[in-house]
Design a protein around this motif. Structure first.
Motif, PDB file in Angstrom:
ATOM      1  N   ALA A  14       0.939  -1.282  -0.500  1.00  0.00           N
ATOM      2  CA  ALA A  14      -0.055  -0.055  -0.202  1.00  0.00           C
ATOM      3  C   ALA A  14       0.987   1.246   0.024  1.00  0.00           C
ATOM      4  CB  ALA A  14      -0.876   0.240   1.254  1.00  0.00           C
ATOM      5  N   GLN A  72      -1.411   7.362  15.054  1.00  0.00           N
ATOM      6  CA  GLN A  72      -0.463   6.789  16.081  1.00  0.00           C
ATOM      7  C   GLN A  72       0.287   8.075  15.737  1.00  0.00           C
ATOM      8  OE1 GLN A  72      -1.014   2.617  16.311  1.00  0.00           O
ATOM      9  NE2 GLN A  72      -0.540   3.413  18.468  1.00  0.00           N
ATOM     10  N   CYS A  91      -8.350  -1.882  16.069  1.00  0.00           N
ATOM     11  CA  CYS A  91      -7.649  -2.112  16.343  1.00  0.00           C
ATOM     12  C   CYS A  91      -6.259  -2.623  15.824  1.00  0.00           C
ATOM     13  CB  CYS A  91      -7.373  -3.756  16.747  1.00  0.00           C
ATOM     14  SG  CYS A  91      -8.692  -4.866  15.082  1.00  0.00           S
TER      15      CYS A  91
HETATM   16  N1  UDP Z   1      -1.782  -1.379   7.194  1.00  0.00           N
HETATM   17  C1  UDP Z   1      -2.722  -1.393   5.262  1.00  0.00           C
HETATM   18  N2  UDP Z   1      -2.409  -2.728   5.523  1.00  0.00           N
HETATM   19  C2  UDP Z   1      -2.461  -3.830   6.273  1.00  0.00           C
HETATM   20  C3  UDP Z   1      -1.758  -3.442   7.316  1.00  0.00           C
HETATM   21  C4  UDP Z   1      -2.109  -1.997   7.829  1.00  0.00           C
HETATM   22  O1  UDP Z   1      -2.877  -0.522   4.508  1.00  0.00           O
HETATM   23  O2  UDP Z   1      -2.571  -5.268   5.533  1.00  0.00           O
HETATM   24  C5  UDP Z   1      -2.688  -0.051   7.095  1.00  0.00           C
HETATM   25  C6  UDP Z   1      -3.598   0.108   8.367  1.00  0.00           C
HETATM   26  O3  UDP Z   1      -4.613   1.054   7.892  1.00  0.00           O
HETATM   27  C7  UDP Z   1      -2.373   1.741   9.153  1.00  0.00           C
HETATM   28  C8  UDP Z   1      -1.174   1.356   9.224  1.00  0.00           C
HETATM   29  O4  UDP Z   1      -1.024  -0.081   7.618  1.00  0.00           O
HETATM   30  O5  UDP Z   1      -2.508   2.924   8.838  1.00  0.00           O
HETATM   31  C9  UDP Z   1      -0.382   0.840   9.512  1.00  0.00           C
HETATM   32  O6  UDP Z   1      -0.798  -0.559  10.734  1.00  0.00           O
HETATM   33  P1  UDP Z   1      -1.620  -0.106  12.098  1.00  0.00           P
HETATM   34  O7  UDP Z   1      -1.380   0.991  13.169  1.00  0.00           O
HETATM   35  O8  UDP Z   1      -2.586  -1.459  12.266  1.00  0.00           O
HETATM   36  O9  UDP Z   1      -0.524  -1.344  12.877  1.00  0.00           O
HETATM   37  P2  UDP Z   1       0.373  -1.034  14.393  1.00  0.00           P
HETATM   38  O10 UDP Z   1       0.302   0.464  14.739  1.00  0.00           O
HETATM   39  O11 UDP Z   1       0.364  -1.966  15.010  1.00  0.00           O
HETATM   40  O12 UDP Z   1       2.158  -0.770  13.934  1.00  0.00           O
END
Ligand code: UDP
Ligand code: MG
Length: 320
Positions: free
Chosen positions: A87, A111, A216
């Motif tokens: 992506a 975040q 989540c």
């Molecule tokens: N995301 C994505 N494809 C996926 C998994 C995550 O585009 O298969 C995106 C998600 O929507 C977010 C970013 O990658 O914008 C980071 O994901 P997430 O916040 O869930 O990860 P974490 O903060 O737990 O590392």
């Protein structure tokens, strides 16, 4: 070097983010407008959203945002979920086609502290082609994620890929970096390794991580492991060398063993009763071989992916 009034694109990968995407975009428009007023970026700066095959109403939300903000919102939707790295790549190549001087990637859940974007842009104007966001800490991560992340970066460093600890996909890259990215045809590109490896001038900016407010984490054990394995096999040949070293050590070991057996046979006339030794050796070498084959398998998998030369993704829709 002044690059005042650069056209900035912000790319956001979104996977099932219907609950957060609207407020994220609003917040980021706040940042964009502030930077436009400060004359740091041009008025045609925009946000580019990549819907990574969401099953919820994320794409509807994106279309609503497009209706509200017009061409300041652009984006694309994957036909299915390809994962966060693809992506991001789609976003980077997408904004390269649309046109921009620099691009910032940020998560949909916001975040990462969005106020760091101003510092990113300042560093870009100071001549950096890549501005990498470094997390101040991992307080918001689970114990599991924290430990595996630390192990991953240590291992990468040991294997010769000197990615800084607490590196993230929150970064700014210049048009120049995008042009280089476009030359890389490999399917399983690991962006953190890539941007580090190409050797463009890089600045580091520390930022705070907030807890995820809604929804989540979209990563699970499997996707994180696959990301880590991809990162390692795509950027380090050290595991292959380890096989060679193990091979040499094994040959040396078996040579010593042979000397011992010959000595016992010819000099001591002490015929080995053999069974225990055999079982131990079989088990040891059996395990060693499987381990080595496992490592080779990783690389074979990597080659397999590359050789297939599949398109990285199939776009279902694109707003231009
Ligand atoms: N995301 C994505 N494809 C996926 C998994 C995550 O585009 O298969 C995106 C998600 O929507 C977010 C970013 O990658 O914008 C980071 O994901 P997430 O916040 O869930 O990860 P974490 O903060 O737990 O590392
Ligand atoms: Mg997150």
């Amino acid at each position: 070097m002044s690059k005042c009034k650069s056209r900035l694109a912000i790319i956001i990968p979104c996977f099932n983010e219907e609950l957060v995407i609207k407020s994220t975009v609003e917040t980021l428009f706040g940042v964009l407008n502030r930077l436009i007023s400060a004359e740091k970026i041009s008025e045609d700066s925009y946000i580019y959203l990549i819907d990574d095959g969401s099953k919820d109403k994320t794409w509807n939300e994106i279309e609503n945002l497009r209706a509200t903000y017009g061409e300041k919102i652009k984006g694309t939707k994957f036909i299915r979920n390809y994962g966060n790295q693809k992506a991001l790549i789609a976003g980077l190549l997408g904004v390269r086609e649309v046109g921009c001087d620099c691009v910032v990637s940020i998560d949909a859940d916001l975040q990462q502290d969005e106020n760091a974007i101003e510092t990113f842009v300042d560093e870009f104007h100071n001549g950096a082609d890549i501005v990498s966001g470094i997390r101040n800490d991992r307080k918001t991560d689970s114990f599991f994620k924290k430990t595996t992340a630390i192990c991953f970066y240590r291992l990468m460093n040991l294997l010769g890929v000197k990615i800084p600890q607490n590196h993230s996909d929150y970064r700014l890259v210049s048009k120049r970096a995008l042009d280089i990215l476009a030359e890389y045809q490999e399917e399983g590109l690991f962006l953190r390794g890539f941007f580090h490896e190409i050797g463009l001038r890089t600045a580091y900016v520390h930022f705070d991580v907030k807890p995820r407010m809604v929804g989540c984490s979209k990563f699970n054990f499997l996707s994180l492991t696959s990301l880590a394995l991809n990162g390692i096999t795509a950027f380090s040949i050290v595991p292959l060398r380890i096989i060679a070293v193990l091979g040499v050590l094994t040959v040396l070991g078996s040579f010593l063993l042979m000397m011992n057996v010959l000595y016992e046979f010819f000099v001591m006339h002490d015929a080995p009763n053999g069974w225990a030794t055999l079982v131990i050796l079989l088990a040891f070498f059996g395990g060693l071989q499987i381990f080595c084959i496992g490592i080779i398998g990783e690389y074979l998998g990597q080659i397999f992916n590359e050789v297939k030369g599949r398109p990285r993704y199939i776009k279902e829709i694109e707003l231009k």
